[in-house]
Design an enzyme around this catalytic site. Structure first.
Site, PDB file in Angstrom:
ATOM      1  N   HIS A  81       0.814  -1.225   0.000  1.00 56.02           N
ATOM      2  CA  HIS A  81       0.000   0.000   0.000  1.00 56.02           C
ATOM      3  C   HIS A  81       0.846   1.273   0.000  1.00 56.02           C
ATOM      4  CE1 HIS A  81      -3.402  -2.524   0.261  1.00 56.02           C
ATOM      5  NE2 HIS A  81      -3.517  -2.604   1.570  1.00 56.02           N
TER       6      HIS A  81
ATOM      7  N   HIS B  28      -9.971   1.444   0.693  1.00 57.02           N
ATOM      8  CA  HIS B  28      -9.737   0.407   1.692  1.00 57.02           C
ATOM      9  C   HIS B  28     -10.751   0.481   2.839  1.00 57.02           C
ATOM     10  CE1 HIS B  28      -7.467  -2.574   3.944  1.00 57.02           C
ATOM     11  NE2 HIS B  28      -6.540  -2.613   2.999  1.00 57.02           N
TER      12      HIS B  28
ATOM     13  N   GLU C 288     -11.484  -4.400  -2.323  1.00 55.82           N
ATOM     14  CA  GLU C 288     -10.536  -3.479  -2.931  1.00 55.82           C
ATOM     15  C   GLU C 288     -10.383  -3.784  -4.420  1.00 55.82           C
ATOM     16  OE1 GLU C 288      -6.882  -3.591  -0.381  1.00 55.82           O
ATOM     17  OE2 GLU C 288      -8.146  -4.964   0.774  1.00 55.82           O
TER      18      GLU C 288
END
Length: 379
Positions: free
Chosen positions: A134, A205, A343
């Site tokens: 991420h 998210h 996601e």
């Protein structure tokens, strides 16, 4: 004349100065906008609220362009907050989390934090089993976006990421546009441009708990994933490069079933490796945003979220690493599997898998990604 959407604290002050008496300074979800007013790296942070005519409410902060709360009606017409998060900006800043965030530059994992671009090996920060996850430890979820309210139902969040940010090449300008539609959907559009060849893969998210009670797990929720294949992972959660069929495995959600029906079957290696579900499914939708990609339904509240996207994959993560050490909104302890993430994305580690859909963005091109979370009720 359209009304400008203002940070809620400012709007309340304006109403008071005009002599009007607001019904409450709190949002429908019970958030106090004053608890979100601060500065991070000299940049202002606030809470913004989107509302549609149906009464649905979505609260967003420009710290990480995060969705903080989603109020939507259940089968009895009662409004429920269906996402995990914090009720103040201090916790978002001080407690590491991805709750509700716009992830970038690269959502999910890149193996060993390395990828090659035009013959150059680029090393990214490593923050997850030796991989880059991420965007690294200072990814966009921890950065301030510039908020531009458009109207009561739409807001734009812009992030300028300079060349070398987390060692990614290129000056990148990314825009995330949140629109709350009149049919109770959150339409998220991502755009990005660069002045140097780079990679990008953005997502949202949010952790959904559609019961509206985050103290209860999501394992009884009914999950459908429109995918015949998935990308398996090793014990470090890294994709192996294979694409395997879901048929005759616990990964098969083509026929809807409870999230928890097989989640603890650690005799199946993929569930052991993922500590439950933490995998990317290869969607059958072929980028057609009109086709249903995924659906989750709470049998308790009757609330469903349908997911539509132009992305080739979706990472479904069942909150396996929530461990009761974090308290969220209303002081609720977030235990294991108290939320499910949906996601939409390109596949994890795509920069190192030449035969997978490309995540390369060239100068003169515009990155476009879209995700629609549509909320419905089943009585």
């Amino acid at each position: 004349m359209k009304k400008l959407l203002l940070p809620l604290g400012i709007a309340a002050l304006m109403m008071s100065s005009c002599g009007s008496k607001p019904a409450s300074e709190l949002t429908l979800s019970g958030l106090n906008p004053k608890d979100f007013q601060t500065e991070v790296n000299t940049q202002p942070v606030s809470l913004y609220t989107l509302k549609n005519k149906a009464g649905m409410e979505v609260c967003i902060t420009n710290f990480g362009a995060r969705i903080v709360s989603i109020m939507t009606p259940d089968k009895d017409g009662a409004m429920k907050d269906v996402v995990l998060g914090f009720d103040n900006i201090k916790d978002y800043i001080n407690v590491p989390s991805d709750f509700g965030a716009a992830i970038g530059r690269y959502a999910n994992r890149i193996k060993d934090g390395k990828f090659e671009l035009d013959g150059e090996i680029i090393q990214l920060p490593q923050n997850n089993f030796g991989h880059s996850l991420h965007g690294g430890p200072e990814g966009w979820q921890y950065q301030v976006f510039k908020a531009k309210p458009i109207n009561e139902t739409t807001i734009q969040m812009t992030r300028f990421s300079p060349d070398g940010d987390a060692n990614y090449p290129g000056n990148v300008t990314a825009v995330v546009t949140y629109t709350l539609t009149e049919d109770n959907a959150i339409d998220i559009k991502y755009e990005a441009t660069t002045d140097k060849k780079t990679i990008i893969n953005m997502t949202n998210h949010s952790y959904f708990n559609l019961s509206g009670d985050a103290s209860t797990p999501i394992t009884d929720d009914i999950l459908y994933i429109n995918a015949d294949n998935f990308t398996p992972v090793d014990s470090t959660f890294m994709t192996t490069g294979e694409i395997l069929p879901v048929a005759d495995t616990p990964m098969n959600f083509m026929t809807p079933k409870a999230v928890g029906a097989e989640i603890n079957n650690y005799d199946y290696e993929q569930l052991k490796n993922g500590n439950g579900y933490d995998h990317n499914w290869v969607l059958n939708t072929n980028g057609d945003i009109t086709k249903l990609a995924t659906k989750v339904t709470s049998k308790v509240s009757g609330i469903s979220v349908e997911v539509y996207t132009n992305e080739p994959g979706i990472q479904v993560y069942t909150g396996n690493f929530l461990d009761g050490t974090v308290k969220g909104k209303k002081g609720i302890v977030y235990n294991m599997r108290s939320g499910i993430c949906l996601e939409v994305q390109h596949y994890p580690d795509s920069p190192n898998k030449a035969d997978w859909p490309s995540v390369v963005l060239e100068p003169g091109q515009t990155y476009n990604s879209r995700c629609i979370y549509k909320f419905t009720v089943e009585k």
